[in-house]
Design a protein around this motif. Structure first.
Motif, PDB file in Angstrom:
ATOM      1  N   ASN A  55       0.813  -1.218   0.000  1.00  0.00           N
ATOM      2  CA  ASN A  55       0.000   0.000   0.000  1.00  0.00           C
ATOM      3  C   ASN A  55       0.852   1.276   0.000  1.00  0.00           C
ATOM      4  O   ASN A  55       0.325   2.377   0.097  1.00  0.00           O
ATOM      5  CB  ASN A  55      -0.926   0.025   1.212  1.00  0.00           C
ATOM      6  N   GLN A  56       2.176   1.139  -0.050  1.00  0.00           N
ATOM      7  CA  GLN A  56       3.061   2.293  -0.114  1.00  0.00           C
ATOM      8  C   GLN A  56       3.030   2.896  -1.529  1.00  0.00           C
ATOM      9  O   GLN A  56       2.650   2.215  -2.500  1.00  0.00           O
ATOM     10  CB  GLN A  56       4.493   1.886   0.240  1.00  0.00           C
ATOM     11  N   LEU A  61       9.820   1.148  -2.869  1.00  0.00           N
ATOM     12  CA  LEU A  61       9.847  -0.283  -2.495  1.00  0.00           C
ATOM     13  C   LEU A  61      10.689  -0.487  -1.250  1.00  0.00           C
ATOM     14  O   LEU A  61      10.685  -1.563  -0.667  1.00  0.00           O
ATOM     15  CB  LEU A  61      10.398  -1.109  -3.660  1.00  0.00           C
ATOM     16  N   LEU A  62      11.376   0.529  -0.815  1.00  0.00           N
ATOM     17  CA  LEU A  62      12.165   0.425   0.402  1.00  0.00           C
ATOM     18  C   LEU A  62      11.260   0.357   1.620  1.00  0.00           C
ATOM     19  O   LEU A  62      10.086   0.743   1.582  1.00  0.00           O
ATOM     20  CB  LEU A  62      13.100   1.627   0.533  1.00  0.00           C
ATOM     21  N   ALA A  63      11.841  -0.133   2.724  1.00  0.00           N
ATOM     22  CA  ALA A  63      11.100  -0.165   3.978  1.00  0.00           C
ATOM     23  C   ALA A  63      10.856   1.261   4.428  1.00  0.00           C
ATOM     24  O   ALA A  63      11.766   2.114   4.351  1.00  0.00           O
ATOM     25  CB  ALA A  63      11.890  -0.919   5.035  1.00  0.00           C
ATOM     26  N   PRO A  64       9.686   1.565   4.911  1.00  0.00           N
ATOM     27  CA  PRO A  64       9.427   2.907   5.419  1.00  0.00           C
ATOM     28  C   PRO A  64      10.433   3.261   6.504  1.00  0.00           C
ATOM     29  O   PRO A  64      10.931   2.390   7.220  1.00  0.00           O
ATOM     30  CB  PRO A  64       8.006   2.819   5.969  1.00  0.00           C
ATOM     31  N   GLU A  65      10.690   4.538   6.638  1.00  0.00           N
ATOM     32  CA  GLU A  65      11.671   4.992   7.615  1.00  0.00           C
ATOM     33  C   GLU A  65      11.266   4.602   9.031  1.00  0.00           C
ATOM     34  O   GLU A  65      12.117   4.262   9.854  1.00  0.00           O
ATOM     35  CB  GLU A  65      11.826   6.518   7.504  1.00  0.00           C
ATOM     36  N   ALA A  66       9.962   4.618   9.287  1.00  0.00           N
ATOM     37  CA  ALA A  66       9.481   4.239  10.630  1.00  0.00           C
ATOM     38  C   ALA A  66       9.814   2.768  10.927  1.00  0.00           C
ATOM     39  O   ALA A  66      10.144   2.412  12.058  1.00  0.00           O
ATOM     40  CB  ALA A  66       7.986   4.493  10.734  1.00  0.00           C
ATOM     41  N   ALA A 100      11.664  -6.809  -8.089  1.00  0.00           N
ATOM     42  CA  ALA A 100      11.173  -7.767  -9.092  1.00  0.00           C
ATOM     43  C   ALA A 100      12.312  -8.497  -9.788  1.00  0.00           C
ATOM     44  O   ALA A 100      12.119  -9.596 -10.335  1.00  0.00           O
ATOM     45  CB  ALA A 100      10.310  -7.036 -10.118  1.00  0.00           C
ATOM     46  N   GLU A 101      13.535  -7.934  -9.772  1.00  0.00           N
ATOM     47  CA  GLU A 101      14.679  -8.613 -10.390  1.00  0.00           C
ATOM     48  C   GLU A 101      15.355  -9.588  -9.426  1.00  0.00           C
ATOM     49  O   GLU A 101      16.318 -10.274  -9.796  1.00  0.00           O
ATOM     50  CB  GLU A 101      15.716  -7.583 -10.852  1.00  0.00           C
ATOM     51  N   GLY A 102      14.890  -9.698  -8.191  1.00  0.00           N
ATOM     52  CA  GLY A 102      15.446 -10.639  -7.229  1.00  0.00           C
ATOM     53  C   GLY A 102      16.611 -10.087  -6.437  1.00  0.00           C
ATOM     54  O   GLY A 102      17.324 -10.845  -5.766  1.00  0.00           O
ATOM     55  N   ARG A 103      16.822  -8.754  -6.481  1.00  0.00           N
ATOM     56  CA  ARG A 103      17.925  -8.166  -5.741  1.00  0.00           C
ATOM     57  C   ARG A 103      17.431  -7.549  -4.441  1.00  0.00           C
ATOM     58  O   ARG A 103      16.302  -7.055  -4.351  1.00  0.00           O
ATOM     59  CB  ARG A 103      18.624  -7.104  -6.593  1.00  0.00           C
ATOM     60  N   VAL A 104      18.348  -7.575  -3.445  1.00  0.00           N
ATOM     61  CA  VAL A 104      18.001  -7.087  -2.107  1.00  0.00           C
ATOM     62  C   VAL A 104      18.025  -5.559  -2.129  1.00  0.00           C
ATOM     63  O   VAL A 104      19.024  -4.938  -2.545  1.00  0.00           O
ATOM     64  CB  VAL A 104      18.996  -7.611  -1.053  1.00  0.00           C
ATOM     65  N   VAL A 105      16.910  -4.959  -1.646  1.00  0.00           N
ATOM     66  CA  VAL A 105      16.854  -3.505  -1.543  1.00  0.00           C
ATOM     67  C   VAL A 105      16.896  -3.056  -0.087  1.00  0.00           C
ATOM     68  O   VAL A 105      17.174  -1.881   0.187  1.00  0.00           O
ATOM     69  CB  VAL A 105      15.594  -2.947  -2.250  1.00  0.00           C
ATOM     70  N   ILE A 155       4.879  -8.790  -2.702  1.00  0.00           N
ATOM     71  CA  ILE A 155       4.499  -7.380  -2.667  1.00  0.00           C
ATOM     72  C   ILE A 155       3.775  -7.109  -3.980  1.00  0.00           C
ATOM     73  O   ILE A 155       4.350  -7.291  -5.071  1.00  0.00           O
ATOM     74  CB  ILE A 155       5.722  -6.469  -2.527  1.00  0.00           C
ATOM     75  N   VAL A 156       2.521  -6.747  -3.875  1.00  0.00           N
ATOM     76  CA  VAL A 156       1.644  -6.683  -5.057  1.00  0.00           C
ATOM     77  C   VAL A 156       1.256  -5.226  -5.334  1.00  0.00           C
ATOM     78  O   VAL A 156       0.919  -4.462  -4.408  1.00  0.00           O
ATOM     79  CB  VAL A 156       0.388  -7.540  -4.841  1.00  0.00           C
ATOM     80  N   ARG A 157       1.304  -4.863  -6.638  1.00  0.00           N
ATOM     81  CA  ARG A 157       0.801  -3.581  -7.116  1.00  0.00           C
ATOM     82  C   ARG A 157      -0.211  -3.885  -8.217  1.00  0.00           C
ATOM     83  O   ARG A 157       0.152  -4.331  -9.320  1.00  0.00           O
ATOM     84  CB  ARG A 157       1.917  -2.709  -7.671  1.00  0.00           C
TER      85      ARG A 157
END
Length: 479
Positions: A55-56, A61-66, A100-105, A155-157
């Protein structure tokens, strides 16, 4: 190997085999259930976090700062949570986000992996493919407790999967607990096997001990003894014991009758032949002196037959008994003095000395008539085989809960060929002076009477002197 040991070994092998067969599936199931119990809440967490991230804004796609601040704070927060026997002092769960490319963000546990390609891992590849993705990997291949469990959620859009959020947690504490549980199950299983073996041993004892007593009883009967029938526990074992005793009595009675008929026929031949010969001679014209002699022979042989029949009836009556009728307390000193007094005439005739050594107050329980008759027979034997002017000794001693009656003479002793036959019915040795034989029933009667009193009778040659020693052992009545 005894029957008890064979049963015990069989039970042990069956218990161990059953333990091995049942334990492995149980241990596997225990580990599986713990892993299921651990994985299931991780699925919930991954799905919740993935849904929140879905829902971000589309560009983020990064984790929210909180979230990042929260994960940093929770790692440094003191924690004292006792979960049954487990003390939890820190949060061990982390997560990473994959594009979506399988890399760690983003990785809350290890920032150094950001940018690495994780598409080869099941939790990532399967989740990006729309399947349930999870894996368990070791950080140290040689350490089974270094396993880390990963659970992915998409994670779905819209209708597209744009990334993966995987929750991961080291399983060391859980695996240690599983190993401890397995060890406890093994110990409990071994204790159960031990309990089964102990129960089997007790059960085998309960079954085999009566069977062993029954076997010993049958062996004693086969050797010609008259043991007391064993008391058997349990209904079926008791019936088996009673049936065995009934069979023994039936077989013994059949053998008894056959033996007696043969022995009686043999023993009666001699006096009957004597009577017949004397009666045939009396039909001829004989001098008066000869007639008197042959009439005396007929009378003597008739008395011999009468004595044989009387003793045989007494012995037959005794052998058919298995217990005393109405036992009374018998004072041995008085009984022995009475037996000696009954043989005074024989002692005087052969100029035999009699030495009696017995104390008052020694009591046995039994039938006085049977014991008196048995002792009379033993004393008569000692007198018959004693030399003229010999010494017959009569003494009584105590040995724990028994009394020992000793009767010794100074005769020539028992020949080697007769040692094993002295208690046989109708077996008799010729008396030294007269060369005459007795009925051969006296010693047999004495042994039967004494054994009926739960005692024993032994007769053997003396080792230090000439003659024979008789030992009668009887249970005494304790004051």
């Amino acid at each position: 190997m005894s029957l008890t040991n064979r049963i015990l070994i069989s039970l042990a092998l069956m218990a161990l085999a059953g333990f091995a067969i049942l334990l492995n599936p149980i241990l596997d199931r225990v580990e599986r259930q713990y892993l299921e119990a651990t994985e299931e809440p991780m699925v919930d967490v991954a799905e919740i976090l993935a849904a929140l991230l879905s829902n971000q804004p589309e560009a983020q796609l990064l984790a929210p700062e909180a979230w990042q601040r929260g994960m940093t704070a929770v790692k440094t927060k003191p924690l004292q949570a006792r979960i049954y026997n487990l003390m939890k002092d820190k949060v061990l769960m982390d997560f990473y986000i994959i594009n979506a490319e399988g890399r760690v963000v983003y990785d809350s546990g290890d920032a150094s992996v950001v940018g690495d390609d994780f598409s080869i891992y099941y939790d990532v590849s399967k989740t990006l493919a729309g399947e349930y993705g999870a894996r368990s990997s070791r950080t140290d291949e040689d350490d089974p407790t270094s396993s880390v469990m990963y659970v992915g959620a998409p994670i779905v859009r819209g209708d597209d999967i744009v990334g993966v959020l995987s929750v991961y947690k080291p399983q060391r504490s859980m695996l240690l607990f599983v190993m401890e549980t397995k060890q406890r199950l093994v110990r409990m299983g071994l204790l159960a096997v031990g309990a089964v073996l102990l129960l089997g041993w007790l059960l085998s004892k309960w079954v085999t001990q009566p069977l062993r007593r029954l076997t010993e009883y049958a062996a004693a009967v086969a050797q010609g003894e008259r043991p007391v029938a064993p008391q058997m526990p349990g209904r079926h074992l008791r019936i088996l014991g009673e049936t065995t005793e009934a069979m023994r009595e039936a077989l013994e009675n059949r053998k008894y009758v056959e033996s007696y008929v043969q022995s009686l026929t043999h023993e009666m031949k001699s006096p009957i032949a004597g009577i017949r010969g004397a009666s045939e001679l009396l039909q001829e014209n004989l001098p008066a002196a000869k007639r008197v002699q042959f009439v005396a022979n007929i009378t003597s042989e008739s008395l011999r037959l009468q004595d044989l029949v009387d003793q045989l009836l007494a012995l037959a009556s005794l052998e058919n008994r298995t217990k005393l009728g109405a036992p009374t307390q018998i004072e041995m000193a008085a009984l022995i003095r009475r037996v000696v007094a009954q043989h005074e005439s024989n002692l005087i005739e052969k100029e035999i000395s009699f030495l009696v050594d017995v104390c008052d107050g020694i009591i046995v329980a039994g039938e006085e008539f049977l014991l008196e008759t048995a002792l009379n027979n033993l004393v008569q034997n000692a007198i018959d085989f004693s030399p003229r002017a010999g010494l017959v000794q009569f003494s009584v001693t105590m040995d724990h809960d028994s009394i020992l009656v000793f009767i010794t003479d100074e005769g020539v002793g028992i020949p080697d060929f007769a040692i094993d036959r002295i208690f046989d019915r109708f077996y008799s040795l010729p008396r030294p002076e007269s060369e005459r034989k007795s009925s051969g029933l006296g010693l047999c009667f004495a042994r039967e009477a004494i054994e009926l009193h739960r005692g024993s009778l032994t007769i053997a040659n003396r080792t230090q002197h000439c003659g024979v020693e008789v030992v009668v052992r009887l249970p005494r009545v304790l004051a």
